[in-house]
Write an enzyme that holds these catalytic residues in place. Structure first.
Site, PDB file in Angstrom:
ATOM      1  N   TYR A 303       0.881  -0.957   0.063  1.00  0.00           N
ATOM      2  CA  TYR A 303       0.101   0.168  -0.083  1.00  0.00           C
ATOM      3  C   TYR A 303       0.911   1.181  -0.068  1.00  0.00           C
ATOM      4  O   TYR A 303       1.845   1.306   0.725  1.00  0.00           O
ATOM      5  CB  TYR A 303      -0.742  -0.035   1.177  1.00  0.00           C
ATOM      6  CG  TYR A 303      -1.895  -1.081   1.326  1.00  0.00           C
ATOM      7  CD1 TYR A 303      -3.138  -0.934   0.687  1.00  0.00           C
ATOM      8  CD2 TYR A 303      -1.505  -2.150   1.798  1.00  0.00           C
ATOM      9  CE1 TYR A 303      -4.215  -1.578   0.958  1.00  0.00           C
ATOM     10  CE2 TYR A 303      -2.609  -3.354   1.797  1.00  0.00           C
ATOM     11  CZ  TYR A 303      -3.814  -3.144   1.486  1.00  0.00           C
ATOM     12  OH  TYR A 303      -4.873  -3.929   1.281  1.00  0.00           O
ATOM     13  N   HIS A 311      -6.309   1.612  -2.306  1.00  0.00           N
ATOM     14  CA  HIS A 311      -6.088  -0.029  -2.472  1.00  0.00           C
ATOM     15  C   HIS A 311      -4.587  -0.496  -2.763  1.00  0.00           C
ATOM     16  O   HIS A 311      -3.831   0.727  -3.034  1.00  0.00           O
ATOM     17  CB  HIS A 311      -7.131  -0.531  -3.589  1.00  0.00           C
ATOM     18  CG  HIS A 311      -8.701  -0.196  -3.325  1.00  0.00           C
ATOM     19  ND1 HIS A 311      -9.345  -1.057  -2.631  1.00  0.00           N
ATOM     20  CD2 HIS A 311      -9.528   0.666  -3.784  1.00  0.00           C
ATOM     21  CE1 HIS A 311     -10.662  -1.100  -2.415  1.00  0.00           C
ATOM     22  NE2 HIS A 311     -10.596   0.390  -3.237  1.00  0.00           N
ATOM     23  N   LYS A 358      -4.442  -4.998  -9.648  1.00  0.00           N
ATOM     24  CA  LYS A 358      -3.007  -4.989  -8.929  1.00  0.00           C
ATOM     25  C   LYS A 358      -2.157  -5.544  -9.848  1.00  0.00           C
ATOM     26  O   LYS A 358      -2.298  -6.298 -10.417  1.00  0.00           O
ATOM     27  CB  LYS A 358      -3.123  -5.887  -7.607  1.00  0.00           C
ATOM     28  CG  LYS A 358      -4.081  -5.398  -6.473  1.00  0.00           C
ATOM     29  CD  LYS A 358      -4.252  -6.299  -5.296  1.00  0.00           C
ATOM     30  CE  LYS A 358      -5.221  -5.998  -4.292  1.00  0.00           C
ATOM     31  NZ  LYS A 358      -5.858  -4.552  -4.638  1.00  0.00           N
TER      32      LYS A 358
END
Length: 404
Positions: A303, A311, A358
């Site tokens: 993070y 996120h 991600k």
């Protein structure tokens, strides 16, 4: 040096909305140890500042935790210390919560619920309930539109546009226009005690006792103990352990013979604690907030500032690499991803993390060879200088989206 530093990445997806200002105040300190400038200082402090001598005072919280070998974690039972470690760096997780130790706040909200002051877990539960209700309403509208179209076809009438009323109103709700029903908005209020008659008098209720503790992983606990010197680790009897004892205990906790009262094997560089701590320390020292990534089938999540702000931008898979292949053959540890993995496994992990926006990173940790270094090197954290960390960034190729 890492290839991914917080400064050269674009901003991640923000969270919180209007609550960002409050979050900036609560989570303004990135680490438990903070540097404070005294408000009242003698005149000599100004002179020291002119010569480049630091004039700040260090505020160290000095928290205390108890090691639990069975779960390979350190427990911080004091609620104030737990919240301090969470708010200053997002260390650990509440054992009765998803992340932030908010069990007591949820119980208090359940007693006097007024629709305000919801914790992050209650907000998530409400959002999931709304999403579930939206899917049900949409499915019912689609089924009703299909039934009307079939009835019109059977009667020989012109089949209307499915899901559209004669005046042009759309009967099938969309995520942008759907509103939760009144009964759904009242769901949180149903958690009140049955004995509460709504008179607002809660002073007669039995006070709640906070039974939640903050659970730190071994890498998190050792980072707080060794790097920041703000955590004292105690054994089950409450006796504080020295840093050397903590270093040894965390390694022995991964020994398969520890619970059998058999002397642990020789110290090895491929101890799972050493491999995982090398990665954890690597990213923490670069300014990232490192959390567990088991939810997305990876080892760690990175993070930029913390879970309440953004996120996670990156998903980390730790891949140990032996400098000497013979060490892997006679190793008592079966390190995950130490052997070559299949392309189907890699594609699965990459697809999962691509769906949640991600970037997948394979972090290769080179394990020093036992033949090159003596075993007594492992008696102190100085052995971490012999590990090297390399990163390979993977992106899933989607032809329909990446043409531009």
């Amino acid at each position: 040096m890492s290839l991914i530093t917080p400064s050269n990445r674009s901003k991640g997806r923000r969270k919180g909305g209007p609550r960002n200002n409050e979050n900036n105040r609560i989570y303004g300190n990135p680490l438990p140890v903070i540097f404070n400038t005294p408000t009242e200082r003698p005149p000599i402090y100004k002179a020291l500042g002119l010569f480049g001598i630091p004039i700040h005072e260090i505020l160290n919280p000095h928290c205390e935790g108890f090691v639990d070998v069975a779960t390979r974690s350190v427990w911080v039972s004091d609620s104030k210390q737990s919240m301090l470690l969470w708010q200053r760096g997002f260390f650990g997780k509440g054992d009765l919560s998803r992340s932030e130790p908010s069990w007591l706040a949820r119980q208090i909200n359940a007693r006097k619920q007024a629709g305000k002051g919801l914790t992050s877990e209650e907000i998530t539960a409400k959002r999931r309930a709304e999403r579930k209700q939206f899917k049900l309403d949409r499915a019912q509208a689609i089924a009703a539109a299909a039934a009307d179209a079939e009835a019109a076809f059977a009667e020989g009438r012109v089949v209307p546009t499915p899901g559209v009323a004669p005046d042009g109103t759309r009967l099938i709700p969309s995520a942008a226009t759907w509103k939760p029903s009144t009964s759904l908005e009242e769901v949180p209020q149903l958690t009140q005690d049955d004995d509460d008659e709504g008179d607002g008098d809660t002073e007669l209720e039995e006070p709640l006792e906070n039974i939640e503790h903050l659970q730190l992983t071994f890498p998190e606990a050792f980072f707080l103990s060794w790097t920041l010197d703000c955590l004292t680790v105690c054994n089950s009897e409450g006796e504080p352990l020295t840093l050397a004892q903590v270093w040894t205990l965390f390694q022995d906790a991964h020994s398969p013979t520890l619970l059998l009262s058999i002397p642990p094997p020789q110290r090895r560089f491929d101890n799972p604690f050493l491999v995982n701590y090398a990665v954890y320390h690597h990213y923490r020292s670069l300014g990232w907030v490192v959390k567990s990534g088991i939810k997305f089938c990876v080892d760690y999540l990175l993070y930029k500032r913390g879970p309440v702000f953004h996120h996670a931008e990156f998903a980390i898979v730790v891949c140990p690499v032996y400098e000497d292949p013979a060490d892997q053959t006679n190793s008592p540890f079966d390190l995950q991803n130490a052997s070559p993995f299949s392309w189907s496994w890699l594609s699965t992990i990459n697809r999962v993390n691509s769906q949640v926006q991600k970037t997948l990173i394979l972090t290769y940790v080179t394990i020093p060879a036992l033949s090159r270094l003596r075993e007594d090197v492992l008696s102190s954290p100085a052995c971490l200088a012999h590990y090297s960390v390399r990163e390979v960034v993977l992106r899933r190729f989607i032809p329909a989206r990446m043409r531009d």
